[in-house]
Design an enzyme around this catalytic site. Structure first.
Site, PDB file in Angstrom:
ATOM      1  N   LEU A   1      -1.693   1.333  -7.183  1.00 24.62           N
ATOM      2  CA  LEU A   1      -1.900  -0.260  -6.933  1.00 24.62           C
ATOM      3  C   LEU A   1      -1.390  -1.245  -7.755  1.00 24.62           C
ATOM      4  O   LEU A   1      -1.639  -2.456  -7.593  1.00 24.62           O
ATOM      5  CB  LEU A   1      -3.234  -0.579  -6.095  1.00 24.62           C
ATOM      6  CG  LEU A   1      -3.860   0.140  -4.796  1.00 24.62           C
ATOM      7  CD1 LEU A   1      -5.012  -0.404  -4.587  1.00 24.62           C
ATOM      8  CD2 LEU A   1      -2.966  -0.214  -3.684  1.00 24.62           C
TER       9      LEU A   1
ATOM     10  N   CYS B   1      -9.513   1.196 -11.887  1.00 26.50           N
ATOM     11  CA  CYS B   1      -9.632   0.756 -10.630  1.00 26.50           C
ATOM     12  C   CYS B   1      -9.848   1.392  -9.558  1.00 26.50           C
ATOM     13  O   CYS B   1     -10.885   1.239  -8.510  1.00 26.50           O
ATOM     14  CB  CYS B   1      -8.309  -0.286 -10.420  1.00 26.50           C
ATOM     15  SG  CYS B   1      -7.923  -1.463 -11.303  1.00 26.50           S
ATOM     16  N   HIS B   2      -9.289   2.443  -9.320  1.00 25.12           N
ATOM     17  CA  HIS B   2      -9.495   3.556  -8.539  1.00 25.12           C
ATOM     18  C   HIS B   2      -9.615   5.064  -9.106  1.00 25.12           C
ATOM     19  O   HIS B   2      -9.530   6.101  -8.180  1.00 25.12           O
ATOM     20  CB  HIS B   2      -8.311   3.456  -7.643  1.00 25.12           C
ATOM     21  CG  HIS B   2      -8.494   2.275  -6.697  1.00 25.12           C
ATOM     22  ND1 HIS B   2      -7.484   1.239  -7.172  1.00 25.12           N
ATOM     23  CD2 HIS B   2      -9.076   1.788  -5.664  1.00 25.12           C
ATOM     24  CE1 HIS B   2      -7.478   0.096  -6.356  1.00 25.12           C
ATOM     25  NE2 HIS B   2      -8.363   0.423  -5.481  1.00 25.12           N
ATOM     26  N   GLY B   3      -9.505   5.150 -10.237  1.00 27.37           N
ATOM     27  CA  GLY B   3      -9.912   6.422 -10.986  1.00 27.37           C
ATOM     28  C   GLY B   3      -8.718   7.276 -11.014  1.00 27.37           C
ATOM     29  O   GLY B   3      -8.890   8.474 -10.880  1.00 27.37           O
TER      30      GLY B   3
END
Length: 242
Positions: free
Chosen positions: A188, A206-208
Site C-alpha cells: 500500500l 503497517c501490514h507486516g
C-alpha cells in the site's frame, strides 16, 4: 350585269392570272443574277486558317497553332527557374516546420526544477559497510545499503525460485556490495523500516510485510519485491540515480 359584260370580265381575270407568275418571277431572277455577280466578284478572296493542313484546304482540328513568338527565353532557362522556385519554397517550408516542432517540444519539456530532480548523485565514500542511507529522489525515498560479505553470501544462497516474486540477487544489483531500491512497500505504499523483520532486511509495520537483505518479499501481504530504480556508477565512489 349583262352576259357580254360578265364574259369580258372573266376573260380579263384569266389573262391576269396567266401574266402574274411571269411578273413575280422577274424580281427573283434579278436577285439571283445579283447574287451570282457578287459571288463572282469575291471568289478570288482567300483566308488561310491555322487549322488547315497543306494547300488542300481540308480542315483539320488536330493542328495546334504555333505560339513560339510568345515564349520568353529558352525552355532550359524556364525549367531552371521553376526548379529553383520549387526548391526554395520547399526549403522554407521545411525550416518553418522544424521551428514549429522545436518550439512545441521546448514548451512541452520539463521545467528546470523538474530536471534538477530527475537525477541525484550520491557520494558512496560516506556510507560505511553494513549501513543504510535514505535519500529523496522524485519525491520518493531511496534505500542505499552497503552490504557486508555475509549479507551478499546470504542473498546469493537463497533459493529464489520458490519465492513469491522470484528474482535472483544478481538481477537486482550491479555491484554486489551496493543495493539500491525504492523505499516504498509494494502493498500500500508505506515506508519499510531497515535492518528489521524476520529476514534481516526491511519490515513494513503497517501490514507486516518482510523483505530480505536483497529487498525480496518473503512474508506478508506485499505481492512484489521492492522496486529497483535506474542507476549507474560513473566512478567507483559515485552513484547517479535516474
Amino acid at each position: 350585269m349583262s352576259v357580254p359584260t360578265r364574259l369580258s370580265t372573266a376573260i380579263s381575270r384569266q389573262a391576269a392570272r396567266q401574266t402574274l407568275p411571269a411578273v413575280r418571277a422577274a424580281p427573283l431572277g434579278v436577285q439571283q443574277q445579283k447574287r451570282t455577280r457578287a459571288d463572282a466578284s469575291t471568289s478570288h478572296a482567300e483566308f488561310n486558317s491555322p487549322f488547315t493542313r497543306g494547300t488542300s484546304g481540308k480542315k483539320d482540328t488536330t493542328v495546334i497553332p504555333s505560339f513560339k513568338k510568345y515564349r520568353s527565353g529558352s525552355e532550359t532557362n524556364n525549367k531552371v527557374f521553376q526548379y529553383f522556385m520549387v526548391g526554395a519554397f520547399g526549403g522554407l517550408s521545411a525550416l518553418g516546420a522544424k521551428n514549429t516542432v522545436q518550439d512545441f517540444l521546448v514548451n512541452m519539456s520539463a521545467s528546470a526544477d523538474v530536471l534538477a530532480q530527475a537525477k541525484v548523485e550520491v557520494d558512496l565514500a560516506s556510507i560505511p559497510e553494513g549501513k543504510n542511507v535514505i535519500i529523496k529522489w522524485r519525491g520518493k525515498p531511496v534505500f542505499i545499503r552497503h552490504r557486508t560479505a555475509d549479507e551478499i553470501k546470504e542473498a546469493d544462497e537463497t533459493k529464489w525460485e520458490s519465492l513469491r516474486d522470484p528474482q535472483a540477487d544478481s538481477e537486482r544489483v550491479k555491484k554486489p556490495e551496493w543495493l539500491i531500491m525504492l523505499g516504498v512497500c509494494t502493498h500500500l505504499g508505506c515506508v519499510p523500516i531497515g535492518e528489521a523483520g524476520d529476514f534481516g532486511g526491511w519490515f513494513c509495520p503497517c501490514h507486516g510485510s518482510h523483505y530480505d537483505i536483497s529487498g525480496r518479499i518473503r512474508k506478508g501481504p506485499a505481492p512484489l519485491n521492492l522496486e529497483v530504480p535506474e542507476y549507474d556508477f560513473p566512478e567507483d565512489t559515485s552513484l547517479v540515480i535516474g
